[in-house]
Design an enzyme around this catalytic site. Structure first.
Site, PDB file in Angstrom:
ATOM      1  N   GLY A  46     -26.750  27.831 -18.426  1.00  0.00           N
ATOM      2  CA  GLY A  46     -26.446  27.334 -17.088  1.00  0.00           C
ATOM      3  C   GLY A  46     -26.807  28.392 -16.065  1.00  0.00           C
ATOM      4  N   GLN A  51     -26.410  33.115  -8.289  1.00  0.00           N
ATOM      5  CA  GLN A  51     -27.050  34.032  -9.231  1.00  0.00           C
ATOM      6  C   GLN A  51     -28.525  34.277  -8.902  1.00  0.00           C
ATOM      7  OE1 GLN A  51     -25.523  31.813 -12.907  1.00  0.00           O
ATOM      8  NE2 GLN A  51     -25.612  33.942 -13.591  1.00  0.00           N
ATOM      9  N   CYS A 101     -23.296  35.900 -19.668  1.00  0.00           N
ATOM     10  CA  CYS A 101     -23.747  35.508 -18.333  1.00  0.00           C
ATOM     11  C   CYS A 101     -25.017  36.277 -17.994  1.00  0.00           C
ATOM     12  CB  CYS A 101     -22.641  35.816 -17.325  1.00  0.00           C
ATOM     13  SG  CYS A 101     -23.062  35.377 -15.643  1.00  0.00           S
ATOM     14  N   LEU A 102     -26.011  35.578 -17.440  1.00  0.00           N
ATOM     15  CA  LEU A 102     -27.270  36.241 -17.085  1.00  0.00           C
ATOM     16  C   LEU A 102     -27.053  37.333 -16.041  1.00  0.00           C
ATOM     17  CD1 LEU A 102     -29.663  33.148 -16.897  1.00  0.00           C
ATOM     18  CD2 LEU A 102     -29.484  34.830 -18.736  1.00  0.00           C
ATOM     19  N   HIS A 143     -17.592  27.708 -16.439  1.00  0.00           N
ATOM     20  CA  HIS A 143     -18.214  29.015 -16.177  1.00  0.00           C
ATOM     21  C   HIS A 143     -19.093  28.941 -14.918  1.00  0.00           C
ATOM     22  CE1 HIS A 143     -20.412  32.787 -17.667  1.00  0.00           C
ATOM     23  NE2 HIS A 143     -21.189  32.343 -16.686  1.00  0.00           N
ATOM     24  N   GLU A 144     -19.921  27.877 -14.834  1.00  0.00           N
ATOM     25  CA  GLU A 144     -20.852  27.768 -13.698  1.00  0.00           C
ATOM     26  C   GLU A 144     -20.118  27.439 -12.396  1.00  0.00           C
ATOM     27  OE1 GLU A 144     -23.667  28.981 -14.064  1.00  0.00           O
ATOM     28  OE2 GLU A 144     -23.619  29.023 -16.253  1.00  0.00           O
ATOM     29  N   HIS A 147     -18.700  30.406 -10.759  1.00  0.00           N
ATOM     30  CA  HIS A 147     -19.674  31.195  -9.986  1.00  0.00           C
ATOM     31  C   HIS A 147     -19.656  30.777  -8.509  1.00  0.00           C
ATOM     32  CE1 HIS A 147     -21.903  33.826 -12.656  1.00  0.00           C
ATOM     33  NE2 HIS A 147     -22.127  32.872 -13.536  1.00  0.00           N
TER      34      HIS A 147
HETATM   35 NI    NI Z   1     -22.733  33.134 -15.524  1.00  0.00          NI
END
Ligand code: NI
Length: 178
Positions: A46, A51, A101-102, A143-144, A147
């Site tokens: 995701g 991000q 997480c990226l 999670h997304e 963000h």
């Molecule tokens: Ni993330």
């Protein structure tokens, strides 16, 4: 398609509450396609707009993508675009899942999430939709959506565990620079 630049911890945009998307037009749809492409290229499940440096409430997810063995790239499975997503129901029951997480590269930790949620959102045409999700997909969505409120998964950890993880992140970055 354009590969977008990823923001990493501790970039301040990752800690901001993102703005509601007011206008869903072609420029926004192109941006969402670029987000999806960037997510596949970076092997993420995701990606949230902050991000990639845009503090607006939109996320892309593909919890069913597969690695293409020939190209080493991730292939589209079931891409989802969610604009202004909101959790409108959650179960009492929770589950633990190991998340990464990226924006916190190379790290992971167990996080407690609701086992089942219902999310209301707008799709790429602006239509209001609802989706019910449980287990893995519910975890990815939570999670997304976090963000968009400036929350990273590491913010759900105890101070001790978060500090240990951040030390490991620092070490791996220092090692890469050498
Ligand atoms: Ni993330």
């Amino acid at each position: 398609m354009t590969k977008l630049a990823l923001r990493e911890y501790p970039d301040p945009i990752l800690h901001q509450k993102a703005q509601v998307v007011e206008k869903i037009d072609d420029a926004l749809r192109t941006f969402l396609d670029d987000m999806l492409e960037t997510m596949y290229l970076d092997h993420g499940v995701g990606l949230a707009a902050p991000q990639v440096g845009v503090s607006k409430r939109m996320i892309v997810i593909d919890a069913e993508q597969k690695d293409d063995e020939q190209t080493g790239l991730n292939k589209s499975g079931n891409p989802m675009f969610l604009i202004n997503p909101e959790i409108i129901y959650h179960s009492e029951e929770t589950i633990f899942y190991c998340e990464g997480c990226l924006s916190v590269p190379g790290q992971s930790a167990d996080v407690e999430r609701y086992q089942k949620i219902k999310v209301r959102y707008q799709d790429k045409s602006g239509a209001v939709k609802e989706i019910e999700a449980e287990d893995y997909l519910a975890v990815v969505l939570q999670h997304e959506i976090d963000h968009l409120d400036g929350i990273l998964y590491i913010d759900h950890l105890s101070r001790l565990k978060r500090n240990m993880l951040l030390k490991k992140l620092e070490k791996s970055r220092a090692a890469k620079e050498q």
